[in-house]
Scaffold this motif. Structure first.
Motif, PDB file in Angstrom:
ATOM      1  N   PRO A 241       0.821  -1.236   0.000  1.00 48.16           N
ATOM      2  CA  PRO A 241       0.000   0.000   0.000  1.00 48.16           C
ATOM      3  C   PRO A 241       0.843   1.269   0.000  1.00 48.16           C
TER       4      PRO A 241
ATOM      5  N   ASP B  38      -5.719   0.116  -0.930  1.00 49.95           N
ATOM      6  CA  ASP B  38      -6.628  -0.230   0.150  1.00 49.95           C
ATOM      7  C   ASP B  38      -7.827   0.704   0.098  1.00 49.95           C
TER       8      ASP B  38
ATOM      9  N   ILE C 210      -8.126   8.205   0.472  1.00 53.00           N
ATOM     10  CA  ILE C 210      -6.905   8.877   0.012  1.00 53.00           C
ATOM     11  C   ILE C 210      -7.343  10.116  -0.757  1.00 53.00           C
TER      12      ILE C 210
ATOM     13  N   ILE D 197      -9.361   2.770   3.210  1.00 51.04           N
ATOM     14  CA  ILE D 197      -8.749   3.982   3.756  1.00 51.04           C
ATOM     15  C   ILE D 197      -8.856   5.091   2.711  1.00 51.04           C
TER      16      ILE D 197
ATOM     17  N   ARG E 121      -1.087   4.648   0.416  1.00 49.22           N
ATOM     18  CA  ARG E 121      -1.503   4.968   1.775  1.00 49.22           C
ATOM     19  C   ARG E 121      -0.363   5.609   2.558  1.00 49.22           C
TER      20      ARG E 121
ATOM     21  N   GLN F 247      -0.121   9.420   1.562  1.00 50.39           N
ATOM     22  CA  GLN F 247      -1.349  10.202   1.461  1.00 50.39           C
ATOM     23  C   GLN F 247      -1.268  11.555   2.157  1.00 50.39           C
TER      24      GLN F 247
END
Length: 808
Positions: free
Chosen positions: A280, A304, A309, A307, A283, A286
């Motif tokens: 990821p 992912d 972003i 979550i 992530r 971000q």
């Protein structure tokens, strides 16, 4: 009292002015330094381009020379782009100019090592040796130049490890060592340069990990370590330096990000593409809230979706070749996106509604090519697009009429899909269109009437440069004729409408397109002669493919004389470039074409600007091979196979020194193989099979490499590589037809050897004698006389060639 003071001040001012003027006269260029410059010029006199360096003049007035106005010392020497060549000797008089502050030798042809004497120029602040051919190592004496603010050694052939000589250069602001052959670990002394703002070590062979803890580079703005072999994890300081804006780490071997990642909010451009990153990664990045350009292409990242972003400032996102299986949902949160590249992933199925129905007001460039997208596509919300690339998918249905609303569209590439039906006529009104590639779909109907207005495909000038333009409609089901409106596309360079069902005569009027370099009409229903009555130009044509049509009649010699771009031109010798059509944020459209090369049909993914080919195979051309072909000295490939060509192979073809493939098979060519053809040094493919050629096969150079397949079907050829041995008879003694005899008779007899004539004559004599004996013994001798009287022709005038041809 006041007047006296004023007068006293005026006198002082005059005296000071005179003293200052005299000091200027006295403090001209130092004689010693002038002598040093003259000596330096003499070392490079053969190539030196500065004509103002005259010993009778003050050297401070010479081109490229800057002097201190008070001392007269030479403090600047700018000789970039002056054609300097050769090496700089360690004892060169150049190093006697001890007051130099700037030295610029960039963009020359200097070679050899950088002299260790460079350390003598201790006052130098800017040293630029970029874009030369210097070899060897960086001299350790560089460390003596403590006042350097700029050091540019880029684009040379320097090698070895980068020495730890930079610790003393604490005033250094810009360091450029790219485009060399440096090896070994990252030089640790560089990370101790507190004043450094720009650092470029790209395109070398540096290896190993980066330093894990760096805090001194507080002023660093731009960093480029791309195109090396650096590995390990990317350290956290890459994202935490307070001034850092651009980080280029692409094309390395990094396999992860530091666990202690501290993100720097000033970072605006980050390129980590072509590494070995996984997981990821998005992530982890971000919180880069000021990021404008992000490239993670050619990694194995995951997204992912649980979550969110955001990337609130992101304008350019490149995630090509990342093994993505779906369109990432976080794209819905990108409000400022201008360019999106998700090409070459594993995204399959229909484009989801949340992607198609969203208003992409700021999106200019969209690339979803090389995926497995299927179904129809809705383009009603993409009116701002400048380039749209959807090639290599499974999209189907008609081309949406909403494409007519894309008034800014420059590039449209829908090739290799399953689109069908006719093309909306509005494409002809798109005034910005420069590249149209619809090859290998199921489009049908008439060819689109492009260039109906004065469009970019016609006469577009952008920033002073004419736009390169392309129309490729190959591999569809178009029919009818070539639209007249295409004559307005005066800037067109590539036109490929092969593999359709077009029924038309040769479009000679396209010869008015003076920029046209590639013309492919193969595998259609074009018919008739190649007319020369219309204006026939094609001055820049380099690739001509008319194969697999129904063209007929002879090959006009004047046609080939117009192909000026195929005439050998030594000015471009050895220069290989590729035809590039369009340059956007992340894409360069490169022209490609499918040709028969050396007997095999292959896809040329890129077209070099020096490739020249003529393919007229599989038509109904007749007559002789024009000798005018000899003038096309840059020709690489020539294919005249599967026609009805007659006569000898012109010996003049031996002048085609650049020819690599020659196919004259499946014709009715006669005579010997000219020995002059052995002069073609680059000939790698030869096919003369299935003709009526006679005599021994010439030997020498490339001809010694061809096997039986090059000559099969010519029953009267002999000698290696064939097993048939040549006889002792002299084939030059074969009776030749008189000039007054017809062309057809000459062709008929040219297919026979002297041996076959003798055998046929002998056999006929025997049979005739037997038949005569039988007939004389038969009854009704009057009938016998009348029979033979009918066979003996009365003396009459020989019919003309036209009458003979009509009878046959």
């Amino acid at each position: 009292m006041g007047s006296l003071f004023f007068f006293y001040s005026l006198v002082c001012f005059v005296l000071l002015s005179q003293n200052f003027s005299s000091s200027l006269v006295q403090h001209l260029c130092s004689p010693n330094e002038a002598f040093s410059l003259v000596q330096f010029k003499q070392q490079f006199s053969a190539s030196f381009a500065k004509t103002s360096w005259n010993e009778s003049r003050d050297c401070c007035t010479w081109d490229g020379v800057t002097c201190d106005m008070l001392t007269g010392y030479v403090i600047g020497l700018d000789l970039h782009l002056t054609n300097l060549s050769g090496s700089i000797h360690p004892n060169s008089s150049l190093f006697q100019l001890r007051h130099l502050q700037t030295l610029n030798f960039a963009y020359n042809n200097l070679s050899g090592p950088i002299p260790y004497s460079i350390g003598n120029l201790t006052q130098t602040r800017e040293l630029n040796f970029g874009y030369n051919h210097f070899t060897g190592h960086i001299p350790s004496t560089i460390s003596k130049l403590k006042h350097l603010t700029l050091l540019d050694l880029s684009s040379n052939s320097l090698g070895g490890e980068i020495p730890d000589v930079f610790s003393n250069l604490q005033e250094l602001v810009n360091l450029y060592l790219s485009y060399n052959s440096f090896i070994g670990p990252f030089p640790s002394s560089i990370v101790r340069l507190a004043s450094l703002e720009s650092l470029d070590l790209s395109i070398n062979s540096l290896s190993g990990p980066l330093p894990s803890n760096v805090s001194i580079l507080q002023k660093l703005v731009d960093l480029d370590f791309s195109h090396n072999s650096l590995n390990g994890t990317i350290p956290s300081w890459m994202f935490s330096l307070p001034s850092l804006y651009m980080v280029e780490l692409h094309h390395n071997l990094f396999n992860g990000l530091s666990d202690e990642l501290k993100l720097n909010p000033t970072l605006g451009r980050l390129d980590l593409s072509h590494n070995q990153l996984s997981g990821p990664v998005l992530r982890s990045l971000q919180n880069l809230t000021n990021l404008v350009n992000l490239d993670l292409s050619s990694n194995n990242i995951t997204v992912d979706e649980a979550i969110p972003i955001a990337f609130p400032s992101l304008e350019v996102l490149q995630l090509s070749s990342c093994e993505l299986k779906d369109l990432p949902h976080f794209l819905r949160n990108l409000k400022t996106l201008r360019a999106l590249n998700l090409s070459n992933n594993k995204i399959r199925g229909q484009i989801p509604n949340w992607f198609s129905n969203r208003r992409w007001d700021s999106l200019f460039h969209l690339n979803l090519s090389h995926n497995s997208l299927s179904g129809h596509i809705d383009l009603s919300h993409y009116y701002s697009l400048v380039s749209l690339d959807l090639k290599f998918n499974f999209l189907e249905g008609p081309l949406p009429s909403a494409i007519c609303n894309m008034s800014f569209l420059n590039l449209l590439d829908l090739s290799r899909n399953n689109f069908s039906n006719s093309i909306p006529s509005c494409l002809g009104n798109m005034t910005q269109l420069t590249v149209l590639d619809l090859r290998r779909n199921n489009f049908s109907g008439s060819l689109p009437p492009l260039c109906t207005q004065i469009t970019s495909l016609a006469t577009s000038i952008l920033n002073g440069y004419q736009l390169m333009t392309t129309i490729i409609l190959n591999g569809n089901r178009f029919e009818g004729r070539v639209p007249v409106s295409w004559l307005n596309c005066v800037g067109l360079e590539v036109l490929d409408i092969g593999n359709n069902a077009i029924t038309d005569t040769f479009p000679a009027s396209l010869g008015t397109l003076e920029e046209l370099q590639v013309l492919v009409l193969k595998s259609n229903k074009f018919h008739g002669p190649i007319s020369t009555k219309l204006k026939f130009g094609f001055p820049k044509l380099r690739i001509l493919d008319l194969s697999h049509n129904e063209f007929s009649d002879s090959l006009p010699a004047e046609v080939f004389r117009n192909f000026k771009a195929m005439i050998k031109d030594d000015t471009n010798k050895g220069e290989i470039r590729y035809m590039k059509r369009f340059d956007s944020f992340f894409d360069v459209y490169e022209d490609s074409v499918r040709l028969v090369v050396k007997g095999n049909e292959i896809e040329l993914e890129r077209i070099t600007t020096i490739m020249t080919t003529i393919d007229l195979s599989s038509n109904h051309f007749e007559g002789v091979i024009p000798k005018a072909l000899k003038d096309l000295g840059s020709l690489w490939l020539l294919n005249l196979s599967h026609n009805n060509l007659r006569g000898d192979i012109p010996m003049e073809l031996g002048r085609l020194n650049m020819l690599e493939a020659l196919d004259l098979s499946w014709n009715r060519l006669t005579g010997k193989i000219p020995r002059e053809l052995t002069r073609m040094n680059f000939l790698a493919f030869l096919n003369l099979s299935q003709n009526l050629l006679v005599g021994p096969i010439p030997r020498g150079l490339q001809f010694n490499t061809f096997d039986n397949d090059s000559y099969g079907g010519n029953l009267d050829l002999c000698g290696p590589p064939l097993t048939k041995q040549c006889g002792t008879s002299d084939l030059s003694l074969v009776p030749q037809p008189l000039e007054s005899e017809g062309e057809d008779e000459a062709y008929f007899f040219s297919g026979f050897t002297w041996e076959s004539v003798v055998i046929g004559y002998s056999f006929g004599l025997v049979v005739g004698t037997v038949v005569c004996s039988v007939m004389l013994k038969a009854v009704k001798p009057k009938w016998f006389v009348e029979f033979f009287e009918g066979l003996i022709p009365h003396k009459k005038r020989r019919p003309t060639k036209r009458a003979q041809r009509r009878q046959t």
